[in-house]
Design a protein around this motif. Structure first.
Motif, short mmCIF file in Angstrom:
data_model
loop_
_atom_site.label_atom_id
_atom_site.label_comp_id
_atom_site.label_asym_id
_atom_site.label_seq_id
_atom_site.Cartn_x
_atom_site.Cartn_y
_atom_site.Cartn_z
N ALA A 1 0.54 -2.73 6.60
CA ALA A 1 0.54 -4.14 6.22
C ALA A 1 0.42 -5.04 7.44
N VAL A 2 1.07 -4.64 8.53
CA VAL A 2 0.94 -5.41 9.79
C VAL A 2 -0.50 -5.34 10.29
N ALA A 3 -1.08 -4.14 10.28
CA ALA A 3 -2.45 -3.97 10.75
C ALA A 3 -3.43 -4.77 9.91
N ALA A 4 -3.13 -4.90 8.61
CA ALA A 4 -4.02 -5.63 7.69
C ALA A 4 -3.78 -7.13 7.72
N GLY A 5 -2.78 -7.57 8.49
CA GLY A 5 -2.48 -8.99 8.57
C GLY A 5 -1.67 -9.52 7.41
N GLU A 6 -1.14 -8.63 6.57
CA GLU A 6 -0.34 -9.06 5.42
C GLU A 6 1.12 -9.31 5.82
N LEU A 7 1.56 -8.69 6.89
CA LEU A 7 2.94 -8.84 7.36
C LEU A 7 2.91 -9.12 8.85
N ASP B 1 24.78 -18.19 7.16
CA ASP B 1 25.36 -16.88 7.48
C ASP B 1 25.01 -15.94 6.34
N VAL B 2 23.88 -15.28 6.46
CA VAL B 2 23.36 -14.43 5.39
C VAL B 2 22.83 -13.14 5.99
N ARG B 3 23.16 -12.02 5.36
CA ARG B 3 22.53 -10.76 5.76
C ARG B 3 21.26 -10.58 4.94
N VAL B 4 20.16 -10.31 5.61
CA VAL B 4 18.88 -10.18 4.93
C VAL B 4 18.49 -8.71 4.83
N VAL B 5 18.18 -8.31 3.61
CA VAL B 5 17.60 -6.99 3.35
C VAL B 5 16.21 -7.24 2.76
N ALA B 6 15.20 -6.67 3.37
CA ALA B 6 13.83 -6.82 2.88
C ALA B 6 13.37 -5.50 2.28
N ALA B 7 12.47 -5.58 1.31
CA ALA B 7 11.95 -4.38 0.67
C ALA B 7 10.45 -4.52 0.46
N THR B 8 9.76 -3.40 0.51
CA THR B 8 8.32 -3.41 0.27
C THR B 8 7.88 -2.05 -0.25
N ASN B 9 6.88 -2.06 -1.14
CA ASN B 9 6.31 -0.80 -1.61
C ASN B 9 5.07 -0.42 -0.82
N LYS B 10 4.77 -1.19 0.21
CA LYS B 10 3.63 -0.89 1.08
C LYS B 10 4.10 -0.17 2.33
N ASP B 11 3.17 0.49 3.00
CA ASP B 11 3.44 1.01 4.33
C ASP B 11 3.50 -0.19 5.26
N PRO B 12 4.66 -0.53 5.85
CA PRO B 12 4.77 -1.77 6.62
C PRO B 12 3.85 -1.82 7.83
N GLU B 13 3.62 -0.69 8.48
CA GLU B 13 2.74 -0.70 9.65
C GLU B 13 1.30 -0.96 9.24
#
Length: 481
Positions: free
Chosen positions: A291-297, A277-289
């Motif tokens: 990163a997704v397009a680049a296959g990193e996320l 039972d954990v609330r997850v907060v994620a952070a990134t200094n990249k543009d997430p979209e």
């Protein structure tokens, strides 16, 4: 000077620990069992309690539970006999800061006390701010400060979503305060009395990251000498911050997605699943979209985490907040360095507001800390800044103004000035950005005696980014291997 209470029923062990911890600069008191320990925790108000597990009248586990009910934040360090790892894990589940096996290793204990002291100071500072919640007149939300419209929007979003249990993705350039946002979400939620655990995904080797996050069983891999709880279990009923989520290996991202969806995890080497039972907060200094397009996320993980997105603005987009932020920092630095600075001269504020701050609030904090130490007392002025401050290309953080230093190369003028300041090879006009970057990285590695972790910290990039760069320079084996 932090207060440390030692609760140990064996008198010689208690006396020895008291003398040892006092020699490290702490104020100490001793208690013979849990009952006496609880009484002293109430009256003496220590920052840290170091307690044995097995004791008469009230054992260490019950003492931990009772201390957790107190209004004051007290870090509890549990001493456990060799081989009782299950008890140590249970203590961590119930909110213990850490544990140390007996016989006590002084080096490990000292490190734990230093970490607990640091957390106590941060918690107490945050407690004062959070008790005020959002104050429009001063523009504060705990450690976050700002009177601009951009920061007020951030404050409003934090207050609106903090009480829920949904996942949150915090984005923004390095140094903008993403971890402070995660702490604010935690402290303003119903989980505020439970653990807040932060893990930097870029700082953990790929071979160890699954073990660090999900835990492992004894014998799960070479070197796994005992069962270890991962970050999820340590954050049980609390909040887990996964910083630099885009640096997490793809296989670990897939496992994280399953945990988020099923609310169960399986330690490495285990045949059973453990509910979490954990609330997850994620952070990134990249543009997430991107990163997704680049296959990193992973796209499915991104959409699972991005229930709410809090975008932290770069400091250059809310320069009007420099005055209140700097004033709060001056107060913090006065206390930390025993100074008595009263404020800033108008000329200094004007100078600070004319700078673009590629390192954002973290860079501002470093600048204010240096100036406060240089002045010691009175008002901060231009004379307390580094001589080259504000010159073209100057930045204590190597990176392009307006972009993340982790993900971008340095401009030639910045590299040139850095190398010149370090009395190393000067980058000549006509040198390409890639070559200037290569020289900077390799010279920094030389200065740290090939300590890659320290070099990455100096350069302001992640360890993974540095490793990737070194692969490109693998022909220079003397510096890379």
């Amino acid at each position: 000077m932090e207060r440390v209470l030692i609760v140990e029923d064996e008198i010689h062990a208690r006396t020895g620990l008291t003398e040892l911890i006092e020699s490290w600069g702490y104020r100490t008191e001793g208690a013979a069992d849990g009952v006496e320990g609880l009484e002293k925790a109430l009256s003496w108000k220590p920052a840290i309690v170091v307690t044995d597990l097995k004791m008469p009248r009230m054992d260490g586990m019950e003492l931990l539970n009772r201390i957790g009910e107190l209004p004051d934040h007290i870090a509890v360090v549990m001493m456990t006999a060799q081989g009782s790892i299950e008890s140590a894990v249970e203590a961590m589940r119930r909110g213990a800061f850490d544990y140390v096996p007996k016989p006590v290793d002084p080096l490990r204990l000292r490190t734990i006390l230093q970490n607990a002291s640091r957390q106590h100071a941060e918690t107490e500072t945050a407690r004062v701010g959070y008790s005020q919640r959002l104050r429009p007149d001063t523009g504060t939300l705990g450690p976050l400060v700002g009177t601009s419209e951009r920061m007020k929007q951030v404050f409003s979003l934090i207050e609106r979503i903090a009480p829920s249990n949904v996942s949150v993705l915090v984005t923004g350039e390095s140094g903008t305060g993403k971890e402070l946002v995660a702490r604010a979400l935690h402290e303003l939620s119903s989980r505020h009395n439970k653990p807040f655990v932060a893990v930097n995904c870029a700082a953990i080797p790929e071979t160890l990251i699954e073990s660090e996050i999900f835990g492992h069983e004894k014998g799960a891999f070479t070197g796994a000498l005992e069962r270890r709880a991962g970050c999820f279990e340590l954050a049980e009923e609390g909040t887990l911050l996964l910083d630099e989520i885009g640096e997490m290996p793809a296989a670990t991202q897939a496992k994280l997605l399953r945990v988020l969806e099923d609310r169960k995890l399986r330690r490495l080497g285990s045949k059973t699943e453990t509910p979490v039972d954990v609330r997850v907060v994620a952070a990134t200094n990249k543009d997430p979209e991107q990163a997704v397009a680049a296959g990193e996320l992973r796209g499915d993980l991104y959409y699972r985490l991005n229930v709410f997105n809090i975008q932290m603005p770069p400091l250059r987009e809310h320069l009007e907040d420099i005055a209140p932020i700097a004033q709060k920092m001056i107060g913090d630095m006065n206390e930390r360095h025993n100074c008595s600075v009263t404020g800033m001269k108008d000329s200094l504020l004007k100078k600070l507001m004319s700078y673009q701050w590629p390192g954002n609030v973290r860079e501002l904090r470093n600048t204010i800390e240096r100036a406060t130490i240089m002045a010691g007392t009175g008002m901060l002025g231009l004379e307390h800044l580094p001589p080259q401050f504000g010159e073209s290309g100057f930045s204590p953080v190597i990176g392009r103004p307006g972009r993340s230093s982790e993900s971008d190369g340095a401009r030639p003028s910045e590299v040139e000035r850095y190398l010149e300041d370090q009395n190393t090879v000067r980058v000549e006009v006509g040198t390409t950005v890639d070559e200037a970057e290569r020289q900077l990285i390799l010279k920094t590695l030389m200065s740290t005696h090939n300590n890659k972790t320290k070099a990455a910290e100096i350069l302001g990039i992640s360890s993974k980014t540095l490793q990737n760069k070194l692969k490109e320079y693998s022909n220079n084996s003397a510096l890379v291997d």
